[in-house]
Design a protein around this motif. Structure first.
Motif, PDB file in Angstrom:
ATOM      1  N   SER A  25     -11.919 -36.702 -48.093  1.00 45.68           N
ATOM      2  CA  SER A  25     -12.626 -36.512 -49.601  1.00 45.68           C
ATOM      3  C   SER A  25     -12.545 -37.983 -50.137  1.00 45.68           C
ATOM      4  CB  SER A  25     -12.126 -35.730 -50.576  1.00 45.68           C
ATOM      5  OG  SER A  25     -10.646 -36.117 -50.529  1.00 45.68           O
ATOM      6  N   THR A  26     -12.471 -38.767 -49.426  1.00 45.99           N
ATOM      7  CA  THR A  26     -12.376 -40.307 -49.684  1.00 45.99           C
ATOM      8  C   THR A  26     -13.488 -41.173 -48.895  1.00 45.99           C
ATOM      9  OG1 THR A  26     -10.587 -40.584 -48.201  1.00 45.99           O
ATOM     10  CG2 THR A  26     -10.079 -40.394 -50.216  1.00 45.99           C
ATOM     11  N   PHE A  27     -14.737 -40.732 -48.879  1.00 46.85           N
ATOM     12  CA  PHE A  27     -15.503 -41.398 -48.257  1.00 46.85           C
ATOM     13  C   PHE A  27     -16.738 -41.958 -49.254  1.00 46.85           C
ATOM     14  CE2 PHE A  27     -19.990 -41.535 -46.460  1.00 46.85           C
ATOM     15  CZ  PHE A  27     -20.033 -42.466 -45.515  1.00 46.85           C
ATOM     16  N   ALA A  28     -17.045 -43.233 -49.289  1.00 46.17           N
ATOM     17  CA  ALA A  28     -17.688 -43.744 -50.457  1.00 46.17           C
ATOM     18  C   ALA A  28     -18.686 -44.970 -50.140  1.00 46.17           C
ATOM     19  CB  ALA A  28     -16.798 -43.948 -51.692  1.00 46.17           C
ATOM     20  N   SER A  29     -19.570 -45.285 -51.007  1.00 42.93           N
ATOM     21  CA  SER A  29     -20.450 -46.402 -50.975  1.00 42.93           C
ATOM     22  C   SER A  29     -19.573 -47.531 -51.814  1.00 42.93           C
ATOM     23  CB  SER A  29     -21.815 -46.257 -51.309  1.00 42.93           C
ATOM     24  OG  SER A  29     -22.533 -47.496 -51.607  1.00 42.93           O
ATOM     25  N   ILE A  30     -19.543 -48.684 -51.000  1.00 42.38           N
ATOM     26  CA  ILE A  30     -18.778 -49.820 -51.735  1.00 42.38           C
ATOM     27  C   ILE A  30     -19.681 -50.846 -52.239  1.00 42.38           C
ATOM     28  CG2 ILE A  30     -16.910 -51.375 -51.371  1.00 42.38           C
ATOM     29  CD1 ILE A  30     -15.965 -48.579 -51.855  1.00 42.38           C
ATOM     30  N   SER A  31     -20.746 -51.091 -51.444  1.00 43.88           N
ATOM     31  CA  SER A  31     -21.595 -52.315 -51.677  1.00 43.88           C
ATOM     32  C   SER A  31     -23.029 -52.015 -51.455  1.00 43.88           C
ATOM     33  CB  SER A  31     -20.872 -53.760 -51.054  1.00 43.88           C
ATOM     34  OG  SER A  31     -21.995 -54.461 -51.105  1.00 43.88           O
ATOM     35  N   LEU A  32     -23.927 -52.237 -52.207  1.00 41.19           N
ATOM     36  CA  LEU A  32     -25.372 -52.259 -51.550  1.00 41.19           C
ATOM     37  C   LEU A  32     -25.833 -53.548 -50.867  1.00 41.19           C
ATOM     38  CD1 LEU A  32     -27.004 -50.622 -54.765  1.00 41.19           C
ATOM     39  CD2 LEU A  32     -26.546 -49.707 -52.543  1.00 41.19           C
ATOM     40  N   ASP A  33     -25.328 -54.785 -51.222  1.00 40.49           N
ATOM     41  CA  ASP A  33     -25.766 -56.007 -50.749  1.00 40.49           C
ATOM     42  C   ASP A  33     -24.284 -57.021 -50.346  1.00 40.49           C
ATOM     43  OD1 ASP A  33     -27.067 -57.951 -49.718  1.00 40.49           O
ATOM     44  OD2 ASP A  33     -27.686 -58.817 -51.742  1.00 40.49           O
ATOM     45  N   PRO A  34     -23.939 -56.851 -49.166  1.00 40.25           N
ATOM     46  CA  PRO A  34     -24.563 -56.061 -48.117  1.00 40.25           C
ATOM     47  C   PRO A  34     -24.152 -54.641 -48.073  1.00 40.25           C
ATOM     48  CG  PRO A  34     -22.277 -57.296 -47.335  1.00 40.25           C
ATOM     49  CD  PRO A  34     -22.913 -57.565 -48.951  1.00 40.25           C
ATOM     50  N   PRO A  35     -24.796 -53.858 -47.591  1.00 46.12           N
ATOM     51  CA  PRO A  35     -24.307 -52.403 -47.316  1.00 46.12           C
ATOM     52  C   PRO A  35     -22.968 -52.263 -46.798  1.00 46.12           C
ATOM     53  CG  PRO A  35     -26.721 -52.595 -46.665  1.00 46.12           C
ATOM     54  CD  PRO A  35     -25.859 -54.043 -46.580  1.00 46.12           C
ATOM     55  N   LEU A  36     -22.113 -51.473 -47.560  1.00 46.04           N
ATOM     56  CA  LEU A  36     -20.878 -51.151 -47.082  1.00 46.04           C
ATOM     57  C   LEU A  36     -20.439 -49.919 -47.574  1.00 46.04           C
ATOM     58  CD1 LEU A  36     -18.880 -54.591 -47.790  1.00 46.04           C
ATOM     59  CD2 LEU A  36     -19.562 -53.609 -45.653  1.00 46.04           C
ATOM     60  N   VAL A  37     -19.723 -48.961 -46.711  1.00 40.49           N
ATOM     61  CA  VAL A  37     -19.162 -47.954 -46.999  1.00 40.49           C
ATOM     62  C   VAL A  37     -17.644 -47.915 -46.840  1.00 40.49           C
ATOM     63  CG1 VAL A  37     -21.017 -46.313 -46.708  1.00 40.49           C
ATOM     64  CG2 VAL A  37     -19.564 -46.832 -44.963  1.00 40.49           C
ATOM     65  N   MET A  38     -16.766 -46.941 -47.310  1.00 43.13           N
ATOM     66  CA  MET A  38     -15.411 -47.101 -46.859  1.00 43.13           C
ATOM     67  C   MET A  38     -14.670 -45.427 -46.705  1.00 43.13           C
ATOM     68  SD  MET A  38     -13.575 -45.368 -49.678  1.00 43.13           S
ATOM     69  CE  MET A  38     -11.928 -46.043 -49.519  1.00 43.13           C
ATOM     70  N   VAL A  39     -13.836 -45.438 -46.042  1.00 42.67           N
ATOM     71  CA  VAL A  39     -13.151 -44.301 -45.615  1.00 42.67           C
ATOM     72  C   VAL A  39     -11.656 -44.329 -45.776  1.00 42.67           C
ATOM     73  CG1 VAL A  39     -13.389 -44.141 -43.333  1.00 42.67           C
ATOM     74  CG2 VAL A  39     -13.085 -42.004 -44.440  1.00 42.67           C
ATOM     75  N   SER A  40     -10.804 -43.476 -46.303  1.00 43.38           N
ATOM     76  CA  SER A  40      -9.372 -43.719 -46.121  1.00 43.38           C
ATOM     77  C   SER A  40      -8.974 -42.742 -45.275  1.00 43.38           C
ATOM     78  CB  SER A  40      -8.718 -43.527 -47.843  1.00 43.38           C
ATOM     79  OG  SER A  40      -7.543 -43.815 -47.780  1.00 43.38           O
ATOM     80  N   LEU A  41      -8.024 -43.154 -44.407  1.00 47.31           N
ATOM     81  CA  LEU A  41      -7.338 -42.080 -43.390  1.00 47.31           C
ATOM     82  C   LEU A  41      -5.964 -42.290 -43.332  1.00 47.31           C
ATOM     83  CD1 LEU A  41     -10.161 -42.545 -40.569  1.00 47.31           C
ATOM     84  CD2 LEU A  41      -9.907 -40.798 -42.260  1.00 47.31           C
ATOM     85  N   ALA A  42      -5.429 -41.226 -42.797  1.00 51.87           N
ATOM     86  CA  ALA A  42      -3.994 -41.206 -42.293  1.00 51.87           C
ATOM     87  C   ALA A  42      -3.871 -40.453 -41.062  1.00 51.87           C
ATOM     88  CB  ALA A  42      -3.097 -40.594 -43.237  1.00 51.87           C
ATOM     89  N   GLY A  43      -2.734 -40.785 -40.304  1.00 49.12           N
ATOM     90  CA  GLY A  43      -2.649 -39.529 -39.109  1.00 49.12           C
ATOM     91  C   GLY A  43      -3.200 -40.244 -38.144  1.00 49.12           C
ATOM     92  N   TYR A  44      -3.354 -39.416 -37.054  1.00 46.99           N
ATOM     93  CA  TYR A  44      -4.018 -39.621 -35.774  1.00 46.99           C
ATOM     94  C   TYR A  44      -5.366 -40.281 -35.738  1.00 46.99           C
ATOM     95  CZ  TYR A  44      -5.027 -39.569 -30.645  1.00 46.99           C
ATOM     96  OH  TYR A  44      -5.327 -39.946 -29.570  1.00 46.99           O
ATOM     97  N   LEU A  45      -6.412 -39.816 -36.570  1.00 36.30           N
ATOM     98  CA  LEU A  45      -7.550 -40.241 -36.822  1.00 36.30           C
ATOM     99  C   LEU A  45      -7.763 -41.747 -37.265  1.00 36.30           C
ATOM    100  CD1 LEU A  45     -10.594 -39.639 -36.412  1.00 36.30           C
ATOM    101  CD2 LEU A  45     -10.634 -38.490 -38.827  1.00 36.30           C
ATOM    102  N   ARG A  46      -6.703 -42.067 -38.112  1.00 36.63           N
ATOM    103  CA  ARG A  46      -6.531 -43.549 -38.504  1.00 36.63           C
ATOM    104  C   ARG A  46      -6.268 -44.573 -37.394  1.00 36.63           C
ATOM    105  NH1 ARG A  46      -1.507 -45.186 -42.044  1.00 36.63           N
ATOM    106  NH2 ARG A  46      -0.557 -43.679 -40.549  1.00 36.63           N
ATOM    107  N   GLU A  47      -5.143 -43.892 -36.514  1.00 33.33           N
ATOM    108  CA  GLU A  47      -4.797 -44.533 -35.212  1.00 33.33           C
ATOM    109  C   GLU A  47      -6.126 -44.794 -34.311  1.00 33.33           C
ATOM    110  OE1 GLU A  47      -2.007 -46.005 -35.178  1.00 33.33           O
ATOM    111  OE2 GLU A  47      -1.713 -45.067 -36.936  1.00 33.33           O
ATOM    112  N   VAL A  48      -7.080 -43.874 -34.102  1.00 33.05           N
ATOM    113  CA  VAL A  48      -8.212 -43.866 -33.417  1.00 33.05           C
ATOM    114  C   VAL A  48      -9.114 -44.792 -33.874  1.00 33.05           C
ATOM    115  CG1 VAL A  48     -10.070 -42.633 -32.334  1.00 33.05           C
ATOM    116  CG2 VAL A  48      -7.811 -41.649 -32.465  1.00 33.05           C
ATOM    117  N   LEU A  49      -9.466 -44.776 -35.214  1.00 33.47           N
ATOM    118  CA  LEU A  49     -10.377 -45.682 -35.744  1.00 33.47           C
ATOM    119  C   LEU A  49      -9.721 -47.216 -35.897  1.00 33.47           C
ATOM    120  CD1 LEU A  49     -12.039 -43.345 -36.458  1.00 33.47           C
ATOM    121  CD2 LEU A  49     -12.689 -44.611 -38.590  1.00 33.47           C
ATOM    122  N   LEU A  50      -8.246 -47.210 -35.744  1.00 31.65           N
ATOM    123  CA  LEU A  50      -7.987 -48.690 -35.470  1.00 31.65           C
ATOM    124  C   LEU A  50      -8.293 -49.213 -34.116  1.00 31.65           C
ATOM    125  CD1 LEU A  50      -4.340 -48.395 -37.262  1.00 31.65           C
ATOM    126  CD2 LEU A  50      -6.439 -49.954 -38.080  1.00 31.65           C
TER     127      LEU A  50
END
Length: 150
Positions: A25-50
């Motif tokens: 529930s921590t996914f959001a648009s951060i910037s329009l120019d340039p377009p950027l989104v963010m997600v905040s993760l912990a646990g195994y999914l965080r390790e994979v995205l690293l």
């Protein structure tokens, strides 16, 4: 923060041997120019995205509470098994699984990973917008429960 309603999103990534995903529930648009989104993760999914820069985010609609629960269950199996019998496809850019029938889905490439307490914040550049359904109503997380706003 449980008093603040947030959209429910399933983040997926294709790892070497498997497809992984989780409900956030921590996914959001951060910037329009340039377009950027963010997600905040912990646990195994965080390790994979690293390790993996390409991933997908499917923002769920009001009728997808069961899908959110499946991807939030501790010790969950492969994302492919969680999506069995549910409309989904692979993103053309990331190869990650995309849940159909939500508000929107996009594929992204991580540009920066920022340690933040027990989580990591991933800033990412959207690479492709898979679909947008402007008529769908969002699935929300509020007071530790799934709810909708119609």
């Amino acid at each position: 923060m449980r008093q603040v309603a947030a959209a429910v999103t399933v983040v997926t990534v294709r790892d070497d041997r498997d497809d992984l995903g989780g409900t956030v529930s921590t996914f959001a648009s951060i910037s329009l120019d340039p377009p950027l989104v963010m997600v905040s993760l912990a646990g195994y999914l965080r390790e994979v995205l690293l390790r993996r820069d390409l991933w997908a985010a499917s923002v769920l609609s009001a009728g997808q509470k069961a899908m959110a629960s499946r991807f939030a269950t501790p010790g969950r199996p492969s994302a492919r098994l969680l999506l069995a019998g549910t409309p989904h496809h692979r993103g053309a850019v990331s190869g990650a699984l995309i849940v159909e029938g939500g508000l929107t889905a996009l594929e992204a490439e991580t540009t920066q990973a920022i340690p933040a307490g027990d989580h990591t914040i991933f800033l990412a550049r959207p690479l492709a917008i898979d679909y947008v359904d402007a008529t769908a109503h969002p699935l929300l997380r509020h007071r530790s429960r799934y709810t909708t706003h119609t």
